[in-house]
Design an enzyme around this catalytic site. Sequence first.
Site, mmCIF file in Angstrom:
data_model
loop_
_atom_site.group_PDB
_atom_site.id
_atom_site.type_symbol
_atom_site.label_atom_id
_atom_site.label_comp_id
_atom_site.label_asym_id
_atom_site.label_seq_id
_atom_site.Cartn_x
_atom_site.Cartn_y
_atom_site.Cartn_z
ATOM 1 N N ASN A 10 44.164 45.842 35.931
ATOM 2 C CA ASN A 10 42.892 45.322 35.408
ATOM 3 C C ASN A 10 42.061 46.532 34.987
ATOM 4 O OD1 ASN A 10 40.436 44.202 34.880
ATOM 5 N ND2 ASN A 10 40.045 43.461 36.964
ATOM 6 N N LYS A 12 39.323 46.545 33.526
ATOM 7 C CA LYS A 12 37.874 46.266 33.568
ATOM 8 C C LYS A 12 37.228 46.752 32.268
ATOM 9 C CE LYS A 12 38.166 46.216 38.549
ATOM 10 N NZ LYS A 12 37.524 46.385 39.851
ATOM 11 N N HIS A 100 37.289 36.700 38.684
ATOM 12 C CA HIS A 100 37.186 37.995 39.360
ATOM 13 C C HIS A 100 35.827 38.088 40.059
ATOM 14 C CE1 HIS A 100 36.979 42.296 40.088
ATOM 15 N NE2 HIS A 100 38.285 42.317 39.944
ATOM 16 N N GLU A 102 33.765 40.369 40.275
ATOM 17 C CA GLU A 102 32.698 40.985 39.470
ATOM 18 C C GLU A 102 32.078 39.949 38.534
ATOM 19 O OE1 GLU A 102 35.041 44.262 38.056
ATOM 20 O OE2 GLU A 102 35.075 45.059 40.098
ATOM 21 N N GLU A 175 41.613 39.338 46.519
ATOM 22 C CA GLU A 175 40.894 40.601 46.358
ATOM 23 C C GLU A 175 39.641 40.594 47.232
ATOM 24 O OE1 GLU A 175 42.013 42.581 42.351
ATOM 25 O OE2 GLU A 175 40.220 41.385 42.062
ATOM 26 N N GLY A 181 37.204 48.894 44.581
ATOM 27 C CA GLY A 181 36.517 50.088 44.095
ATOM 28 C C GLY A 181 35.874 50.910 45.197
ATOM 29 N N SER A 221 41.588 48.537 45.840
ATOM 30 C CA SER A 221 41.925 49.935 46.152
ATOM 31 C C SER A 221 43.420 50.144 46.405
ATOM 32 C CB SER A 221 41.107 50.451 47.347
ATOM 33 O OG SER A 221 39.730 50.413 47.046
#
Length: 259
Positions: A10, A12, A100, A102, A175, A181, A221
């Site tokens: 991904n 992003k 996701h 985010e 996730e 991150g 991560s």
Amino acid sequence: MARKPLIAGNWKMNNTVSEAVVLAQEISNGFERDWLDHVDVAVCPPYVDLKPVRTVFEFDKLRIAVGAQNVFWEPSGAYTGEISIPMLREIGCGYCIVGHSERRELFGETNEDINRKVRALVAEQLNPVRPIVCVGESLAVRDEGSYLAYVDAQVRAAFAGVDVSEVAEAVIAYEPIWAIGTGRTATPEQAQEVCAAIRATVTELFGAERAVSMRVLYGGSMNEGNASLLLAQPDIDGGLIGGASLQAKSFLSIVREAL
Ligand code: 13P
């Protein structure tokens, strides 16, 4: 039935078209064709990079898939700024990340939005753009101890109204938000526990046969150092990789760990 692992990058909101083409070319250059007998591989760049990246892999006759990071559920119309499933399909997208964290956190996507996207994606059986449905709890939910119920509810909400005949190609990615991150990966045991619970939810929703064949990925991560132990877990069928997918070397190392 053994599930073929899927390693998906991904990207992003990283890489302009020219940067994306360079990274795709580096991935292609370092890729051994016969890996694809054992692992499916996809990269999910920003929308504008999808076609150029796909062209790189097509030119090299390499079956690395491209995937989108989001989609809108309507097929066309007055929806300024949105991208539809037919648009993704025509440029050869094999996957689409949905829900996701985010997007949930920063752009206000609700379980209901995610369900509409999933339903729209799985409704089309010919040349499917397979959903990679993301679920995962925040640190507060983890610390409070209710993470299994939380993730179970996310999976049920995402697939509400979906028929068992439609989910053969769907993928779920666990996730945990606290691992994204942050450099703080879930331990293999933590990730396995939730991925097994997701599979149990899928069994309840769609039956054992689907649950055994559906791929459940871990993301958060994941890198070349920790991928091997995570991927060795019985219910982890691959990875959704953020930061480590932005360098060909680390991405390819993770792909190799999945062989
Ligand atoms: P990182 O690998 O950078 O933690 O990101 C994970 C992720 O969000 C993939 O979708």
